[in-house]
Design a protein around this motif. Structure first.
Motif, PDB file in Angstrom:
ATOM      1  N   ALA A   1      -0.540 -11.305   9.338  1.00 49.62           N
ATOM      2  CA  ALA A   1      -0.878 -11.593   7.934  1.00 49.62           C
ATOM      3  C   ALA A   1      -1.874 -10.579   7.396  1.00 49.62           C
ATOM      4  O   ALA A   1      -1.777 -10.154   6.233  1.00 49.62           O
ATOM      5  CB  ALA A   1      -1.429 -13.009   7.810  1.00 49.62           C
ATOM      6  N   THR A   2      -2.811 -10.169   8.227  1.00 49.00           N
ATOM      7  CA  THR A   2      -3.798  -9.173   7.813  1.00 49.00           C
ATOM      8  C   THR A   2      -3.120  -7.844   7.518  1.00 49.00           C
ATOM      9  O   THR A   2      -3.402  -7.208   6.495  1.00 49.00           O
ATOM     10  CB  THR A   2      -4.865  -8.989   8.913  1.00 49.00           C
ATOM     11  OG1 THR A   2      -5.463 -10.256   9.189  1.00 49.00           O
ATOM     12  CG2 THR A   2      -5.922  -7.995   8.501  1.00 49.00           C
ATOM     13  N   ILE A   3      -2.202  -7.438   8.388  1.00 46.72           N
ATOM     14  CA  ILE A   3      -1.466  -6.180   8.194  1.00 46.72           C
ATOM     15  C   ILE A   3      -0.629  -6.260   6.920  1.00 46.72           C
ATOM     16  O   ILE A   3      -0.592  -5.311   6.131  1.00 46.72           O
ATOM     17  CB  ILE A   3      -0.563  -5.877   9.418  1.00 46.72           C
ATOM     18  CG1 ILE A   3      -1.389  -5.755  10.697  1.00 46.72           C
ATOM     19  CG2 ILE A   3       0.279  -4.640   9.181  1.00 46.72           C
ATOM     20  CD1 ILE A   3      -2.389  -4.634  10.728  1.00 46.72           C
ATOM     21  N   GLU A   4       0.029  -7.378   6.700  1.00 45.34           N
ATOM     22  CA  GLU A   4       0.840  -7.549   5.483  1.00 45.34           C
ATOM     23  C   GLU A   4      -0.044  -7.469   4.233  1.00 45.34           C
ATOM     24  O   GLU A   4       0.354  -6.879   3.228  1.00 45.34           O
ATOM     25  CB  GLU A   4       1.601  -8.877   5.529  1.00 45.34           C
ATOM     26  CG  GLU A   4       2.669  -8.946   6.600  1.00 45.34           C
ATOM     27  CD  GLU A   4       3.762  -7.905   6.449  1.00 45.34           C
ATOM     28  OE1 GLU A   4       4.097  -7.531   5.308  1.00 45.34           O
ATOM     29  OE2 GLU A   4       4.278  -7.463   7.489  1.00 45.34           O
ATOM     30  N   ALA A   5      -1.236  -8.054   4.289  1.00 38.25           N
ATOM     31  CA  ALA A   5      -2.158  -7.984   3.152  1.00 38.25           C
ATOM     32  C   ALA A   5      -2.591  -6.545   2.902  1.00 38.25           C
ATOM     33  O   ALA A   5      -2.681  -6.117   1.743  1.00 38.25           O
ATOM     34  CB  ALA A   5      -3.371  -8.867   3.410  1.00 38.25           C
ATOM     35  N   PHE A   6      -2.843  -5.792   3.969  1.00 40.94           N
ATOM     36  CA  PHE A   6      -3.186  -4.377   3.812  1.00 40.94           C
ATOM     37  C   PHE A   6      -2.046  -3.621   3.139  1.00 40.94           C
ATOM     38  O   PHE A   6      -2.276  -2.792   2.256  1.00 40.94           O
ATOM     39  CB  PHE A   6      -3.493  -3.730   5.164  1.00 40.94           C
ATOM     40  CG  PHE A   6      -4.801  -4.138   5.789  1.00 40.94           C
ATOM     41  CD1 PHE A   6      -5.861  -4.628   5.030  1.00 40.94           C
ATOM     42  CD2 PHE A   6      -4.981  -4.034   7.156  1.00 40.94           C
ATOM     43  CE1 PHE A   6      -7.058  -4.988   5.622  1.00 40.94           C
ATOM     44  CE2 PHE A   6      -6.178  -4.386   7.755  1.00 40.94           C
ATOM     45  CZ  PHE A   6      -7.225  -4.866   6.984  1.00 40.94           C
ATOM     46  N   LYS A   7      -0.828  -3.894   3.557  1.00 39.94           N
ATOM     47  CA  LYS A   7       0.333  -3.205   2.977  1.00 39.94           C
ATOM     48  C   LYS A   7       0.457  -3.490   1.488  1.00 39.94           C
ATOM     49  O   LYS A   7       0.803  -2.601   0.707  1.00 39.94           O
ATOM     50  CB  LYS A   7       1.609  -3.601   3.711  1.00 39.94           C
ATOM     51  CG  LYS A   7       1.698  -3.006   5.097  1.00 39.94           C
ATOM     52  CD  LYS A   7       2.988  -3.403   5.759  1.00 39.94           C
ATOM     53  CE  LYS A   7       3.099  -2.800   7.141  1.00 39.94           C
ATOM     54  NZ  LYS A   7       4.370  -3.119   7.776  1.00 39.94           N
ATOM     55  N   LEU A   8       0.168  -4.716   1.073  1.00 42.11           N
ATOM     56  CA  LEU A   8       0.205  -5.060  -0.350  1.00 42.11           C
ATOM     57  C   LEU A   8      -0.861  -4.303  -1.139  1.00 42.11           C
ATOM     58  O   LEU A   8      -0.707  -4.070  -2.327  1.00 42.11           O
ATOM     59  CB  LEU A   8       0.032  -6.567  -0.547  1.00 42.11           C
ATOM     60  CG  LEU A   8       1.193  -7.438  -0.080  1.00 42.11           C
ATOM     61  CD1 LEU A   8       0.821  -8.918  -0.201  1.00 42.11           C
ATOM     62  CD2 LEU A   8       2.455  -7.139  -0.872  1.00 42.11           C
ATOM     63  N   GLN A   9      -1.925  -3.914  -0.466  1.00 37.61           N
ATOM     64  CA  GLN A   9      -2.999  -3.144  -1.090  1.00 37.61           C
ATOM     65  C   GLN A   9      -2.710  -1.642  -1.062  1.00 37.61           C
ATOM     66  O   GLN A   9      -3.529  -0.846  -1.518  1.00 37.61           O
ATOM     67  CB  GLN A   9      -4.321  -3.413  -0.382  1.00 37.61           C
ATOM     68  CG  GLN A   9      -4.796  -4.839  -0.478  1.00 37.61           C
ATOM     69  CD  GLN A   9      -6.017  -5.079   0.392  1.00 37.61           C
ATOM     70  OE1 GLN A   9      -6.801  -4.185   0.676  1.00 37.61           O
ATOM     71  NE2 GLN A   9      -6.170  -6.311   0.847  1.00 37.61           N
ATOM     72  N   GLY A  10      -1.571  -1.251  -0.488  1.00 39.62           N
ATOM     73  CA  GLY A  10      -1.212   0.161  -0.425  1.00 39.62           C
ATOM     74  C   GLY A  10      -1.662   0.850   0.846  1.00 39.62           C
ATOM     75  O   GLY A  10      -1.553   2.065   0.975  1.00 39.62           O
ATOM     76  N   ILE A  11      -2.181   0.095   1.792  1.00 33.56           N
ATOM     77  CA  ILE A  11      -2.620   0.641   3.081  1.00 33.56           C
ATOM     78  C   ILE A  11      -1.433   0.540   4.021  1.00 33.56           C
ATOM     79  O   ILE A  11      -1.131  -0.537   4.524  1.00 33.56           O
ATOM     80  CB  ILE A  11      -3.835  -0.142   3.615  1.00 33.56           C
ATOM     81  CG1 ILE A  11      -4.980  -0.076   2.617  1.00 33.56           C
ATOM     82  CG2 ILE A  11      -4.249   0.363   4.982  1.00 33.56           C
ATOM     83  CD1 ILE A  11      -6.133  -1.009   2.921  1.00 33.56           C
ATOM     84  N   LYS A  12      -0.760   1.686   4.242  1.00 35.24           N
ATOM     85  CA  LYS A  12       0.516   1.610   4.952  1.00 35.24           C
ATOM     86  C   LYS A  12       0.622   2.485   6.190  1.00 35.24           C
ATOM     87  O   LYS A  12       1.442   2.211   7.046  1.00 35.24           O
ATOM     88  CB  LYS A  12       1.651   1.958   3.989  1.00 35.24           C
ATOM     89  CG  LYS A  12       1.759   0.952   2.860  1.00 35.24           C
ATOM     90  CD  LYS A  12       2.910   1.242   1.967  1.00 35.24           C
ATOM     91  CE  LYS A  12       2.945   0.188   0.857  1.00 35.24           C
ATOM     92  NZ  LYS A  12       4.100   0.283   0.031  1.00 35.24           N
ATOM     93  N   THR A  13      -0.181   3.528   6.323  1.00 38.56           N
ATOM     94  CA  THR A  13      -0.059   4.384   7.496  1.00 38.56           C
ATOM     95  C   THR A  13      -0.853   3.786   8.649  1.00 38.56           C
ATOM     96  O   THR A  13      -1.801   3.017   8.435  1.00 38.56           O
ATOM     97  CB  THR A  13      -0.583   5.810   7.221  1.00 38.56           C
ATOM     98  OG1 THR A  13      -1.996   5.752   7.004  1.00 38.56           O
ATOM     99  CG2 THR A  13       0.111   6.431   6.018  1.00 38.56           C
TER     100      THR A  13
END
Length: 58
Positions: A9-21
């Protein structure tokens, strides 16, 4: 300490914020004071392995 499945869930939240690499995710995890299961800081390789473990593509 969180388990791999807890971090999904934390990783998914980061991805929604544009943190993807993997490098950016490692930086975000460290900035959030979330340690690895061994109590250490995250690195690109450890994030890559985590993503494979929780079956989450970049």
């Amino acid at each position: 300490m969180q388990t791999a499945s807890d971090l999904k869930a934390t990783i998914e939240a980061f991805k929604l914020q544009g943190i993807k690499t993997v490098r950016d995710i490692a930086t975000a995890l460290n900035a959030s004071k979330i340690a690895t299961p061994q109590g250490k800081q995250w690195h690109s390789t450890s994030v890559y392995r985590l993503l494979k473990r929780i079956d989450t593509p970049l």
